[in-house]
Design a protein around this motif. Structure first.
Motif, PDB file in Angstrom:
ATOM      1  N   GLN A 187       0.860  -1.172   0.000  1.00 28.40           N
ATOM      2  CA  GLN A 187       0.000   0.000   0.000  1.00 28.40           C
ATOM      3  C   GLN A 187       0.903   1.230   0.000  1.00 28.40           C
ATOM      4  N   PHE A 188       0.698   2.122  -0.975  1.00 26.93           N
ATOM      5  CA  PHE A 188       1.576   3.283  -1.078  1.00 26.93           C
ATOM      6  C   PHE A 188       0.939   4.347  -1.958  1.00 26.93           C
ATOM      7  N   VAL A 230       1.403  14.119 -15.286  1.00 25.42           N
ATOM      8  CA  VAL A 230       1.653  13.696 -13.913  1.00 25.42           C
ATOM      9  C   VAL A 230       0.319  13.225 -13.330  1.00 25.42           C
ATOM     10  N   TYR A 231       0.337  12.063 -12.691  1.00 25.74           N
ATOM     11  CA  TYR A 231      -0.853  11.497 -12.064  1.00 25.74           C
ATOM     12  C   TYR A 231      -0.603  11.320 -10.570  1.00 25.74           C
ATOM     13  N   ASP A 232      -1.657  11.505  -9.791  1.00 27.11           N
ATOM     14  CA  ASP A 232      -1.643  11.132  -8.379  1.00 27.11           C
ATOM     15  C   ASP A 232      -2.003   9.650  -8.315  1.00 27.11           C
ATOM     16  N   LEU A 233      -1.083   8.834  -7.797  1.00 25.21           N
ATOM     17  CA  LEU A 233      -1.260   7.390  -7.767  1.00 25.21           C
ATOM     18  C   LEU A 233      -1.426   6.896  -6.340  1.00 25.21           C
ATOM     19  N   ALA A 275       8.966  -5.285  -3.628  1.00 22.53           N
ATOM     20  CA  ALA A 275       8.456  -4.744  -2.358  1.00 22.53           C
ATOM     21  C   ALA A 275       7.149  -3.990  -2.568  1.00 22.53           C
ATOM     22  N   LEU A 276       7.061  -3.232  -3.692  1.00 20.83           N
ATOM     23  CA  LEU A 276       5.851  -2.467  -3.980  1.00 20.83           C
ATOM     24  C   LEU A 276       4.854  -3.263  -4.816  1.00 20.83           C
ATOM     25  N   ALA A 277       5.345  -4.349  -5.438  1.00 18.48           N
ATOM     26  CA  ALA A 277       4.513  -5.108  -6.374  1.00 18.48           C
ATOM     27  C   ALA A 277       4.003  -4.197  -7.474  1.00 18.48           C
ATOM     28  N   GLU A 284       5.646   6.964  -1.139  1.00 23.74           N
ATOM     29  CA  GLU A 284       5.461   6.902   0.311  1.00 23.74           C
ATOM     30  C   GLU A 284       4.612   5.678   0.639  1.00 23.74           C
ATOM     31  N   GLU A 285       5.196   4.727   1.363  1.00 21.93           N
ATOM     32  CA  GLU A 285       4.464   3.532   1.756  1.00 21.93           C
ATOM     33  C   GLU A 285       3.620   3.806   2.996  1.00 21.93           C
ATOM     34  N   GLY A 286       2.450   3.198   3.058  1.00 26.36           N
ATOM     35  CA  GLY A 286       1.581   3.365   4.222  1.00 26.36           C
ATOM     36  C   GLY A 286       0.161   2.944   3.901  1.00 26.36           C
TER      37      GLY A 286
END
Length: 662
Positions: free
Chosen positions: A27-28, A42-45, A149-151, A173-175
């Motif tokens: 989750q990130f 640019v996209y917010d992902l 790690a992020l898949a 940013e992971e979380g």
């Protein structure tokens, strides 16, 4: 690995994602960027398990700005159209490519062979590298860097003859991510054939394209052939062209979308001497002026090839582009330039072509004028520097409609605030989201054609029900003028501390709007500190704090909690509880039997009928108070304890011995 086209397209994309992505995702959040010779985005992902949420924040409106949600497991994409409270649903990648570039880029590789190419570190993440090639070709068409790690693919490069394109992540940013971001909002109707008032993504894009704020794209094609060293009134034509075009570039708005092509400037006698000096995109004035000033005429006049190159770059553009061709002579490499322009228009490429003939003969004028007519544009004759300047300025003014500037500043608690701006053109009723305020300055300048508008800005980052909205009305835009307005989103802060016997513990918090019975949000305090900070919309609330680890789940209710704009409120919920240890024995040995505990009012706060205590012992946390305890062995064999007193922090023990003795 080879994926064959016989597989249904949605399954193809799912298989591709499975090849480059592990089964379970992290989750990130991140910014997903796409850079290419044609345009940058640019996209917010946001990513949570199998779901991907994207929303464009920078880039031409040819890609819808509304958020999309993609389910990697099912292959379904939802497009969320907040303005109409509707959503579109599609599983065909061909139909969703414009909404979802992640799906689109995967789909473009559907018939390619993937080969592992080692590991590399990108954005501080170790990545597996996979190279994709078309059947029968050695050249790499795509290279993908995937983080286990992020898949997720951290970087993808598409290699093409007309320039490489890159899709990459930054500011990762992971979380944990909120589940609500990956679901269709409540009350949204599905849009589709037959749906009343429904717009498809293409319809929505068309509305944005034809909105009052749309301004034309411009591509200059400049003649830099050897004949441009010829003089007009004692000055070289190339010097005049450089001076005029430099002046025009300086006059154009900073956010203009402009490209530059030149021909005949590198080699003598080469009909292929055509170069795209600057791809169509947001203009960098210093860069464009430097390119213009660096031109040195040398060769032939390959007009057809320069127009063909320009049209190739424009074939995927949704917005109409104005081509401004400046030439001092006719085509010297290929026949029938008029025919080419007609063919390009017939092929559906969206452009208008104006031509400036600079110091040309009558024969040359006829050919250039024919091209302008075929391109639905105008032909301008310029015999000297003054006429060239007048012609160039007129054609540029036709390509850039008169406009004014709407400058809006958003603040929150005295600091700059990032949010999207949705505009409505009051006369036509058309609605679109052209820009967002800067997170650093809180401001944005939007270029608009003269007219009256309304603006809507939302703050989706606070609790308290629907997102707070600031409406700005009667925005009157006048050509050449700047109108400034402000939007304030100040909210309040609620700090809750939960204590058990004077020490921090994890409490469950439920929030209610005043007068409502159903909570709109719930969360837990930190177990180590017992604290929670929550930004909330100003207003009056009821807050309930539950202690789930205490029998009976006691709660503290806080009525009329008023949250002021820009202020902070602190509340403490204190609980007192003690431990009651119940031991059950039979003939002196531990045994597991049912236990029931009731409070002083006769309400059962603990029942243990099926999950009996191991080894005959059960420890129960009870709120401070007086209780009765019933232990049942079977039949008439029951042991009851009355007036068992529990004090906060205390530890009491009772023993139920069976068989009962007289």
């Amino acid at each position: 690995m080879r994926i064959r086209s016989a597989t249904p397209v949605w399954k193809v994309v799912t298989l591709l994602l499975a090849f480059v992505l592990p089964c379970q995702a992290a989750q990130f959040t991140a910014e997903l960027t796409i850079t290419s010779p044609q345009a940058n985005f640019v996209y917010d992902l946001k990513v949570k398990d199998d779901f991907i949420r994207l929303q464009k924040t920078v880039g031409p409106m040819t890609v819808p700005p509304f958020p999309t949600i993609y389910n990697r497991k099912t292959g379904v994409t939802w497009g969320i159209m907040d303005q109409m409270r509707q959503y579109v649903e599609a599983s065909d990648p061909v139909k969703t490519m414009v909404m979802n570039p992640v799906v689109g880029w995967e789909f473009m590789r559907k018939d390619m062979t993937g080969t592992k190419a080692g590991t590399e570190t990108v954005e501080s993440y170790p990545c597996d590298v996979v190279e994709y090639r078309e059947a029968g070709k050695d050249a790499v068409a795509y290279r993908v860097w995937t983080s286990q790690a992020l898949a997720f693919a951290v970087k993808t490069v598409s290699y093409a003859a007309n320039g490489n394109a890159t899709m990459a992540l930054r500011n990762i940013e992971e979380g944990p991510q909120d589940d609500a971001l990956f679901t269709i909002p409540a009350g949204y109707a599905k849009s589709g054939p037959g749906a009343k008032g429904a717009d498809s993504p293409a319809d929505q894009t068309q509305k944005e394209k034809s909105s009052p704020a749309a301004s034309g794209n411009i591509v200059f094609i400049l003649d830099a052939s050897g004949s441009m060293w010829g003089q007009v009134e004692g000055t070289a034509k190339i010097a005049i062209a450089k001076e005029v075009l430099t002046g025009l570039v300086k006059e154009l708005p900073d956010d203009s979308t402009v490209g530059l092509v030149a021909y005949g400037h590198r080699r003598k006698g080469d009909c292929d001497d055509v170069e795209e000096l600057i791809p169509l995109g947001r203009m960098d004035k210093e860069k464009m002026i430097a390119k213009i000033q660096a031109l040195s005429p040398k060769g032939k006049t390959p007009i057809i090839r320069s127009v063909r190159l320009t049209a190739e770059r424009l074939k995927n553009q949704e917005d109409e582009t104005t081509i401004i061709l400046v030439s001092d002579g006719k085509e010297t490499c290929d026949p029938e330039p008029c025919g080419l322009v007609k063919d390009l228009k017939a092929a559906g490429i969206k452009f208008v072509m104006h031509v400036i003939g600079f110091d040309v003969t009558e024969e040359e004028r006829e050919q250039l004028e024919c091209m302008a007519n075929a391109g639905d544009g105008r032909y301008y004759t310029a015999g000297n520097a003054g006429e060239f300047l007048a012609a160039a300025r007129e054609v540029v003014e036709k390509s850039t409609p008169p406009y004014g500037i709407f400058k809006v500043s958003a603040t929150k608690n005295g600091k700059p605030f990032h949010t999207f701006v949705t505009l409505t053109h009051q006369e036509s009723g058309k609605k679109w989201s052209p820009a967002s305020t800067s997170g650093e300055t809180g401001t944005v300048e939007i270029r608009l054609t003269p007219g009256t508008y309304q603006a809507e800005l939302k703050d989706t980052g606070v609790s308290g029900g629907q997102a707070p909205v600031v409406h700005l009305k009667d925005i009157v835009i006048v050509a050449g003028e700047t109108l400034e307005r402000t939007a304030d989103f100040s909210d309040g802060n609620l700090v809750i501390t939960t204590l058990l016997n004077g020490k921090p513990f994890r409490g469950n918090i439920f929030y209610y709007r005043q007068g409502e019975k159903k909570h709109f949000h719930n969360e837990m305090t930190a177990p180590s500190t017992g604290k929670l900070n929550r930004r909330m919309l100003p207003g009056v609330y009821r807050v309930e704090v539950w202690a789930g680890q205490i029998a009976g789940k006691p709660k503290v209710v806080m009525e009329d909690v008023e949250i002021p704009a820009g202020g902070s409120v602190e509340k403490t919920a204190e609980f007192l509880a003690g431990e009651l240890t119940i031991t059950v024995t039979f003939e002196g040995k531990p045994i597991a039997k049912p236990i029931e505990i009731k409070d002083a009012g006769g309400k059962a706060v603990f029942k243990n009928w099926s999950n009996w205590p191991k080894n005959g012992t059960r420890v129960v946390n009870l709120p401070e108070g007086t209780y009765s305890v019933l232990v049942t062995y079977g039949g008439d064999q029951k042991r009851r304890f009355e007036n068992v007193t529990v004090v906060g922090g205390s530890r009491e023990t009772i023993t139920a011995a069976f068989p009962l003795t007289e």
